[in-house]
Scaffold this active site. Structure first.
Site, PDB file in Angstrom:
ATOM      1  N   CYS A 106       0.770  -1.240   0.259  1.00 49.18           N
ATOM      2  CA  CYS A 106       0.055   0.069   0.327  1.00 49.18           C
ATOM      3  C   CYS A 106       0.777   1.448   0.291  1.00 49.18           C
ATOM      4  O   CYS A 106       1.483   1.301   1.171  1.00 49.18           O
ATOM      5  CB  CYS A 106      -1.050   0.095   0.989  1.00 49.18           C
ATOM      6  SG  CYS A 106      -1.429   1.370   1.456  1.00 49.18           S
ATOM      7  N   CYS A 158       0.879   3.607   3.203  1.00 49.64           N
ATOM      8  CA  CYS A 158       1.389   2.929   4.438  1.00 49.64           C
ATOM      9  C   CYS A 158       3.109   3.384   4.665  1.00 49.64           C
ATOM     10  O   CYS A 158       3.080   3.790   5.095  1.00 49.64           O
ATOM     11  CB  CYS A 158       0.934   0.967   4.289  1.00 49.64           C
ATOM     12  SG  CYS A 158      -0.476   0.848   4.882  1.00 49.64           S
ATOM     13  N   ASP A 167      -1.109  16.810  -2.006  1.00 49.32           N
ATOM     14  CA  ASP A 167      -0.797  15.771  -2.921  1.00 49.32           C
ATOM     15  C   ASP A 167      -0.266  15.673  -4.076  1.00 49.32           C
ATOM     16  O   ASP A 167      -0.020  16.607  -4.543  1.00 49.32           O
ATOM     17  CB  ASP A 167      -2.678  15.907  -3.771  1.00 49.32           C
ATOM     18  CG  ASP A 167      -3.328  14.705  -4.260  1.00 49.32           C
ATOM     19  OD1 ASP A 167      -4.259  13.782  -4.134  1.00 49.32           O
ATOM     20  OD2 ASP A 167      -2.586  14.595  -5.869  1.00 49.32           O
ATOM     21  N   HIS A 221      -4.167   1.055   8.301  1.00 50.77           N
ATOM     22  CA  HIS A 221      -4.622  -0.035   7.025  1.00 50.77           C
ATOM     23  C   HIS A 221      -6.705   0.922   6.792  1.00 50.77           C
ATOM     24  O   HIS A 221      -6.524  -0.942   7.198  1.00 50.77           O
ATOM     25  CB  HIS A 221      -4.189  -0.497   6.365  1.00 50.77           C
ATOM     26  CG  HIS A 221      -4.168  -0.489   4.849  1.00 50.77           C
ATOM     27  ND1 HIS A 221      -3.828   0.366   3.803  1.00 50.77           N
ATOM     28  CD2 HIS A 221      -5.152  -1.407   4.498  1.00 50.77           C
ATOM     29  CE1 HIS A 221      -4.580  -0.298   2.827  1.00 50.77           C
ATOM     30  NE2 HIS A 221      -5.583  -1.926   3.176  1.00 50.77           N
ATOM     31  N   ASN A 257     -13.465   9.866  -1.884  1.00 50.05           N
ATOM     32  CA  ASN A 257     -13.327   9.018  -2.781  1.00 50.05           C
ATOM     33  C   ASN A 257     -13.703   8.196  -2.611  1.00 50.05           C
ATOM     34  O   ASN A 257     -12.911   7.510  -1.248  1.00 50.05           O
ATOM     35  CB  ASN A 257     -12.599   9.027  -3.926  1.00 50.05           C
ATOM     36  CG  ASN A 257     -12.677  10.435  -4.930  1.00 50.05           C
ATOM     37  OD1 ASN A 257     -13.532  10.640  -4.727  1.00 50.05           O
ATOM     38  ND2 ASN A 257     -11.473  10.591  -4.991  1.00 50.05           N
ATOM     39  N   GLY A 306     -14.298   6.728  -7.881  1.00 44.31           N
ATOM     40  CA  GLY A 306     -12.564   6.789  -8.357  1.00 44.31           C
ATOM     41  C   GLY A 306     -11.787   7.086  -7.276  1.00 44.31           C
ATOM     42  O   GLY A 306     -10.740   7.429  -7.134  1.00 44.31           O
ATOM     43  N   HIS A 342      -6.227   2.817   0.887  1.00 43.80           N
ATOM     44  CA  HIS A 342      -6.115   3.709   1.525  1.00 43.80           C
ATOM     45  C   HIS A 342      -6.655   4.448   2.388  1.00 43.80           C
ATOM     46  O   HIS A 342      -6.569   5.916   1.600  1.00 43.80           O
ATOM     47  CB  HIS A 342      -4.944   3.515   2.425  1.00 43.80           C
ATOM     48  CG  HIS A 342      -4.124   3.647   3.296  1.00 43.80           C
ATOM     49  ND1 HIS A 342      -3.017   3.721   4.071  1.00 43.80           N
ATOM     50  CD2 HIS A 342      -4.590   4.852   4.207  1.00 43.80           C
ATOM     51  CE1 HIS A 342      -2.931   3.466   5.463  1.00 43.80           C
ATOM     52  NE2 HIS A 342      -4.190   4.713   5.598  1.00 43.80           N
ATOM     53  N   HIS A 363      -8.590   7.613   2.804  1.00 44.31           N
ATOM     54  CA  HIS A 363      -8.351   9.293   2.946  1.00 44.31           C
ATOM     55  C   HIS A 363      -9.141  10.573   2.663  1.00 44.31           C
ATOM     56  O   HIS A 363     -10.345  10.034   1.700  1.00 44.31           O
ATOM     57  CB  HIS A 363      -6.848   9.250   1.954  1.00 44.31           C
ATOM     58  CG  HIS A 363      -7.120   8.730   0.591  1.00 44.31           C
ATOM     59  ND1 HIS A 363      -7.157   8.346   0.273  1.00 44.31           N
ATOM     60  CD2 HIS A 363      -7.476  10.027  -0.447  1.00 44.31           C
ATOM     61  CE1 HIS A 363      -7.480   7.979  -1.045  1.00 44.31           C
ATOM     62  NE2 HIS A 363      -7.740   8.899  -1.319  1.00 44.31           N
ATOM     63  N   HIS A 393      -9.396  14.273   1.069  1.00 49.46           N
ATOM     64  CA  HIS A 393      -9.201  15.020   0.364  1.00 49.46           C
ATOM     65  C   HIS A 393      -9.243  16.604   1.132  1.00 49.46           C
ATOM     66  O   HIS A 393     -10.439  16.895   1.267  1.00 49.46           O
ATOM     67  CB  HIS A 393      -9.426  15.531  -1.164  1.00 49.46           C
ATOM     68  CG  HIS A 393      -9.264  14.241  -1.972  1.00 49.46           C
ATOM     69  ND1 HIS A 393      -7.762  14.285  -2.411  1.00 49.46           N
ATOM     70  CD2 HIS A 393      -9.380  12.833  -2.289  1.00 49.46           C
ATOM     71  CE1 HIS A 393      -8.261  12.427  -3.106  1.00 49.46           C
ATOM     72  NE2 HIS A 393      -8.811  12.042  -2.789  1.00 49.46           N
TER      73      HIS A 393
HETATM   74  P1  AMP Z   1      -7.973   9.102  -4.657  1.00 51.70           P
HETATM   75  O1  AMP Z   1      -8.633   9.160  -5.829  1.00 51.70           O
HETATM   76  O2  AMP Z   1      -9.688   9.744  -4.102  1.00 51.70           O
HETATM   77  O3  AMP Z   1      -7.694   7.763  -4.050  1.00 51.70           O
HETATM   78  O4  AMP Z   1      -6.838  10.108  -4.904  1.00 51.70           O
HETATM   79  C1  AMP Z   1      -5.569   9.521  -4.276  1.00 51.70           C
HETATM   80  C2  AMP Z   1      -4.959  10.276  -4.589  1.00 51.70           C
HETATM   81  O5  AMP Z   1      -3.557  10.272  -3.940  1.00 51.70           O
HETATM   82  C3  AMP Z   1      -4.784  11.367  -5.455  1.00 51.70           C
HETATM   83  O6  AMP Z   1      -5.332  12.359  -6.082  1.00 51.70           O
HETATM   84  C4  AMP Z   1      -3.593  11.448  -6.700  1.00 51.70           C
HETATM   85  O7  AMP Z   1      -2.766  12.327  -6.193  1.00 51.70           O
HETATM   86  C5  AMP Z   1      -2.387  11.134  -4.564  1.00 51.70           C
HETATM   87  N1  AMP Z   1      -1.121  10.498  -4.728  1.00 51.70           N
HETATM   88  C6  AMP Z   1      -1.388   9.015  -5.532  1.00 51.70           C
HETATM   89  N2  AMP Z   1       0.243   8.919  -4.723  1.00 51.70           N
HETATM   90  C7  AMP Z   1       0.320   9.765  -3.619  1.00 51.70           C
HETATM   91  C8  AMP Z   1       1.355  10.069  -3.426  1.00 51.70           C
HETATM   92  N3  AMP Z   1       2.830   8.690  -4.147  1.00 51.70           N
HETATM   93  N4  AMP Z   1       1.961  10.853  -2.583  1.00 51.70           N
HETATM   94  C9  AMP Z   1       0.776  11.814  -2.841  1.00 51.70           C
HETATM   95  N5  AMP Z   1      -0.075  12.060  -2.981  1.00 51.70           N
HETATM   96  C10 AMP Z   1      -0.619  10.821  -4.231  1.00 51.70           C
HETATM   97 ZN    ZN Z   2      -2.389   1.705   3.975  1.00 59.00          ZN
END
Ligand code: AMP
Ligand code: ZN
Length: 105
Positions: free
Chosen positions: A4, A7, A30, A46, A83, A89, A94, A96, A98
């Site tokens: 992950c 993680c 992000d 997680h 999301n 989307g 994991h 989160h 925004h």
């Molecule tokens: P979601 O579509 O809600 O799963 O959003 C995942 C978000 O994680 C997206 O906006 C990506 O740009 C962001 N993301 C993916 N990998 C990383 C990373 N290594 N560091 C920071 N943000 C990330």
């Molecule tokens: Zn995780």
């Protein structure tokens, strides 16, 4: 979870700078910001998505974390986006939240 990405970030594998951190969560920028301020609030444990989040204490801590980090950076107006599920989307499985903000006024 070993495969992950969030993680791994929490574990410090990528030396990601945390805008805010406490015992429950981390907040970092992000990678592909969709607003001038785009932060991700990520629980340290997680949990795949909001559907799997059962811990009510953690739910409260996530919102407390949002209030703490926005206060810390002086962001008074912002949107929250969660999301939930691939069809909605969610790319990183994991859970989160925004935080999207235009500026710090
Ligand atoms: P979601 O579509 O809600 O799963 O959003 C995942 C978000 O994680 C997206 O906006 C990506 O740009 C962001 N993301 C993916 N990998 C990383 C990373 N290594 N560091 C920071 N943000 C990330
Ligand atoms: Zn995780």
């Amino acid at each position: 979870m070993t495969d992950c990405i969030f993680c791994k970030i929490i574990n410090g594998d990528f030396n990601t700078e945390f805008v805010y951190e406490n015992e429950y969560l981390v907040v970092f920028k992000d990678l592909h910001p969709k607003a001038p301020i785009h932060l991700l609030v990520v629980p340290k444990v997680h949990v795949e998505s909001l559907n799997e989040l059962e811990d009510e204490k953690l739910m409260a801590e996530l919102f407390k974390g949002i209030k703490a980090v926005t206060k810390k950076i002086g962001l008074k107006s912002y949107n929250l986006h969660v999301n939930t599920g691939k069809e909605a989307g969610q790319e990183v499985m994991h859970m989160h939240i925004h935080i999207l903000g235009k500026d710090k006024k």
